[in-house]
Design a protein around this motif. Structure first.
Motif, short mmCIF file in Angstrom:
data_model
loop_
_atom_site.label_atom_id
_atom_site.label_comp_id
_atom_site.label_asym_id
_atom_site.label_seq_id
_atom_site.Cartn_x
_atom_site.Cartn_y
_atom_site.Cartn_z
N SER A 251 48.49 -13.35 13.74
CA SER A 251 49.05 -13.49 12.56
C SER A 251 50.54 -13.48 12.51
O SER A 251 51.11 -14.23 11.55
N LEU A 252 51.15 -12.82 13.29
CA LEU A 252 52.69 -12.92 13.39
C LEU A 252 53.04 -14.19 13.71
O LEU A 252 54.21 -14.47 13.19
N VAL A 253 52.45 -15.15 14.55
CA VAL A 253 52.83 -16.51 14.91
C VAL A 253 53.27 -17.42 13.56
O VAL A 253 54.27 -17.68 13.37
N LEU A 254 52.28 -17.26 12.79
CA LEU A 254 52.55 -17.98 11.45
C LEU A 254 53.21 -17.34 10.67
O LEU A 254 54.17 -17.87 9.96
N THR A 255 53.40 -16.08 10.42
CA THR A 255 54.23 -15.35 9.53
C THR A 255 55.65 -15.48 9.74
O THR A 255 56.48 -15.75 9.04
N ILE A 256 56.10 -15.15 11.13
CA ILE A 256 57.40 -15.20 11.56
C ILE A 256 57.87 -16.76 11.43
O ILE A 256 59.19 -16.89 11.02
N SER A 257 57.32 -17.80 11.78
CA SER A 257 57.78 -19.12 11.59
C SER A 257 57.76 -19.59 10.51
O SER A 257 58.96 -20.22 10.05
N ILE A 258 57.20 -19.14 9.16
CA ILE A 258 57.01 -19.64 7.76
C ILE A 258 58.55 -18.81 7.41
O ILE A 258 59.36 -19.38 6.67
N CYS A 259 58.60 -17.47 7.79
CA CYS A 259 59.69 -16.61 7.37
C CYS A 259 60.81 -17.23 8.08
O CYS A 259 61.85 -17.26 6.94
N LEU A 260 61.08 -17.68 9.25
CA LEU A 260 62.38 -17.96 9.58
C LEU A 260 62.66 -19.56 8.79
O LEU A 260 63.94 -19.65 8.71
N LEU B 108 53.11 -26.63 16.05
CA LEU B 108 53.15 -25.83 14.84
C LEU B 108 54.62 -26.25 14.09
O LEU B 108 54.50 -26.29 12.96
N VAL B 109 55.52 -25.84 14.83
CA VAL B 109 56.78 -25.89 14.40
C VAL B 109 57.05 -27.33 13.72
O VAL B 109 57.76 -27.65 12.88
N ALA B 110 56.73 -28.33 14.82
CA ALA B 110 57.17 -29.74 14.62
C ALA B 110 56.47 -30.16 13.15
O ALA B 110 56.94 -31.25 12.55
N THR B 111 55.32 -29.50 12.79
CA THR B 111 54.47 -30.07 11.82
C THR B 111 54.95 -29.07 10.24
O THR B 111 54.75 -29.70 9.23
N VAL B 112 55.34 -27.96 10.70
CA VAL B 112 56.17 -27.00 9.57
C VAL B 112 57.42 -27.91 8.89
O VAL B 112 57.59 -27.61 7.91
N LEU B 113 58.12 -28.24 9.84
CA LEU B 113 59.80 -28.77 9.59
C LEU B 113 59.64 -29.79 8.51
O LEU B 113 60.35 -29.71 7.46
N PRO B 114 58.74 -30.72 8.70
CA PRO B 114 58.79 -31.87 7.60
C PRO B 114 58.49 -31.09 6.07
O PRO B 114 58.80 -31.75 5.17
N ILE B 115 57.44 -30.42 6.11
CA ILE B 115 57.31 -29.45 4.83
C ILE B 115 58.44 -29.01 4.26
O ILE B 115 58.81 -29.21 3.10
N VAL B 116 59.43 -28.16 5.03
CA VAL B 116 60.68 -27.80 4.76
C VAL B 116 61.68 -28.81 4.14
O VAL B 116 62.17 -28.72 3.18
N LEU B 117 61.56 -29.85 4.99
CA LEU B 117 62.52 -30.87 4.79
C LEU B 117 62.37 -31.89 3.59
O LEU B 117 63.16 -32.15 2.68
N LEU B 118 60.86 -32.02 3.35
CA LEU B 118 60.42 -32.58 2.09
C LEU B 118 60.46 -31.95 0.94
O LEU B 118 60.62 -32.40 -0.18
N SER B 119 60.52 -30.48 1.08
CA SER B 119 60.76 -29.68 -0.15
C SER B 119 62.16 -29.77 -0.75
O SER B 119 62.13 -29.53 -1.97
N HIS B 120 63.30 -30.18 0.21
CA HIS B 120 64.57 -30.33 -0.44
C HIS B 120 64.64 -31.58 -1.45
O HIS B 120 65.03 -31.44 -2.25
N ASP B 121 63.60 -32.75 -0.88
CA ASP B 121 63.91 -33.98 -1.83
C ASP B 121 62.81 -33.52 -3.14
O ASP B 121 63.45 -34.02 -4.11
N MET B 122 61.94 -32.68 -2.82
CA MET B 122 61.09 -32.53 -4.05
C MET B 122 61.77 -31.66 -5.13
O MET B 122 61.61 -31.97 -6.25
N ALA B 123 62.59 -30.92 -4.59
CA ALA B 123 63.57 -29.92 -5.32
C ALA B 123 64.54 -30.82 -6.41
O ALA B 123 64.41 -30.65 -7.57
N LYS B 124 64.89 -31.84 -5.68
CA LYS B 124 65.67 -32.55 -6.71
C LYS B 124 64.92 -33.21 -7.68
O LYS B 124 65.24 -33.35 -8.93
N LEU B 125 63.82 -33.94 -7.38
CA LEU B 125 62.95 -34.56 -8.16
C LEU B 125 62.23 -33.70 -9.23
O LEU B 125 62.44 -33.95 -10.55
#
Length: 408
Positions: free
Chosen positions: A77-86, A269-286
């Motif tokens: 559980s810590l793996v996902l929790t810490i990665s998302i939090c960071l 896991l990290v390589a798949t999470v990063l596009p989520i965060v990066l795309l969130s920036h573009d989604m925020a503007k829209l």
């Protein structure tokens, strides 16, 4: 090595290509997506981004569950929790270091995350798990540790600045340093205890089986009830649940034996999470553009972003609830809350000190009241031996009120 390489499946590669490909394509389309964007293009771009984020999120869930099965709780559980939090910390830091005044970005983001995790996600999990399995037994000692940390960190983050800080609700420089040291030190100590001497307190208190779905059918047998099983589990010494000293050696042995597979899954896991965060920036503007046209509050976009960023953990928690693993739900949700406040607030305060920016943390009275009600409901609900779907409904009501407060 060959067996470990099988973790990189064609589906995982396709998710990476899709996620990173769409992100790169959006960078080339920057001029087309600059506000104001034509409504058809705005809607299309939002749908595409959200769809890709969802696909990547399922990839994150897959890798996280494989790691959880390999490492076991609480490590999995810590793996996902810490990665998302960071990643959440990086996201807020990127906004702080960008142009404009973002004095309240940490407060708004962490409060939105708190309401989402403690009410929306836990509420849904208790509702799903309770309706499917009935009352579920959790490890009260482990959950109590989480809730104690959440209460303290929440007070330091949202309430104390209004009482001892500046009139704007920010800590003075001389106050920030001890707050940072105390918060980070306590969080590190908590992680040490959770992964070492107290690791057994964060495992499932009782197995989920036919007894949880129909205890009445076994009333005439000598099988212990879930409540009795919980009492036995909580009362037994650490040696019975796994010696405190054995946990570190066990995880070291697992890491040594499966180091290549674990490393590859962490990278995926990290390589798949990063596009989520990066795309969130573009989604925020829209979203800002679209919400502005609708006359909706700008703060709503922060809630949507927070929901997207924590979607992988939400999906994992819901799956655990569906399987009746209520302690895993607590490890994911309560653990995420502790990590979010314990890491995000100190990091933002440090950035503010280094860049000479004021970080406003004091919350509004309505949000403080909702947070206090949330913590009270959590403490009362998880103080019992079992949790039910009714408690989940109560958490969902609080989240609905939080949504209404955004438009007040």
């Amino acid at each position: 090595m060959t067996a470990a390489l099988r973790t990189i499946t064609p589906t995982a590669i396709l998710r990476l290509i899709l996620g990173w490909g769409v992100f790169i394509a959006l960078q080339f389309m920057g001029s087309l997506l600059a506000p104001p964007v034509p409504t058809p293009l705005l809607v299309t771009a939002l749908l595409v981004i959200i769809a890709v984020i969802l696909i990547c999120a399922f990839g994150v869930v897959t890798e996280a569950e494989h790691l959880a099965n390999r490492l076991g709780d609480p490590y999995g559980s810590l793996v996902l929790t810490i990665s998302i939090c960071l990643i959440e910390v990086i996201l807020i830091a990127a906004v702080l270091l960008g142009p404009g005044d973002h004095a309240t970005i940490a407060r708004d983001s962490v409060m939105a995350v708190s309401m989402i995790i403690l009410n929306a996600v836990i509420g849904l999990c208790l509702l799903v798990g309770g309706l499917r399995h009935g009352a579920l037994t959790h490890n009260r000692t482990g959950v109590s540790n989480y809730l104690v940390m959440i209460v303290v960190f929440a007070a330091l983050a949202f309430a104390l600045p209004a009482l001892i800080g500046t009139p704007d609700g920010a800590y003075e420089i001389w106050q920030e340093i001890p707050i940072i040291v105390v918060t980070v030190g306590t969080y590190v100590f908590f992680l040490y205890r959770q992964m070492g001497p107290q690791a057994h307190e964060f495992t499932e208190a009782a197995p989920v089986g036919p007894a949880s779905a129909g205890a009445s059918s076994t009333a005439g047998t000598t099988q212990p009830s879930l409540t009795e099983a919980a009492d036995q589990s909580e009362s037994r010494p650490p040696e019975a649940a796994g010696r405190a000293g054995d946990a570190p050696h066990g995880i070291v042995e697992i890491l040594s034996t499966h180091r290549v597979e674990i490393a590859l899954r962490l990278v995926l896991l990290v390589a798949t999470v990063l596009p989520i965060v990066l795309l969130s920036h573009d989604m925020a503007k829209l979203l800002d553009d679209g919400l502005g046209r609708l006359g909706a509050p700008v703060a709503l976009s922060g809630v949507v972003i927070a929901m997207i960023v924590f979607l992988p953990e939400t999906l994992t928690s819901l799956r655990a609830a569906w399987n009746g693993e209520i302690q895993r739900v607590s490890n994911l949700c309560h653990g995420a809350q502790v990590s979010t406040v314990g890491l995000t607030i100190p990091t933002v305060l440090v950035i503010g000190m280094l860049t000479d920016q004021q970080i406003v943390l004091a919350e509004s009275p309505i949000n403080l009241a909702l947070l206090a009600i949330t913590l009270l409901v959590s403490i009362i609900g998880f103080a019992g031996k079992r949790v039910t779907a009714v408690q989940g409904a109560a958490h969902l009501i609080i989240f609905v009120v939080f949504g209404l407060a955004l438009f007040a």
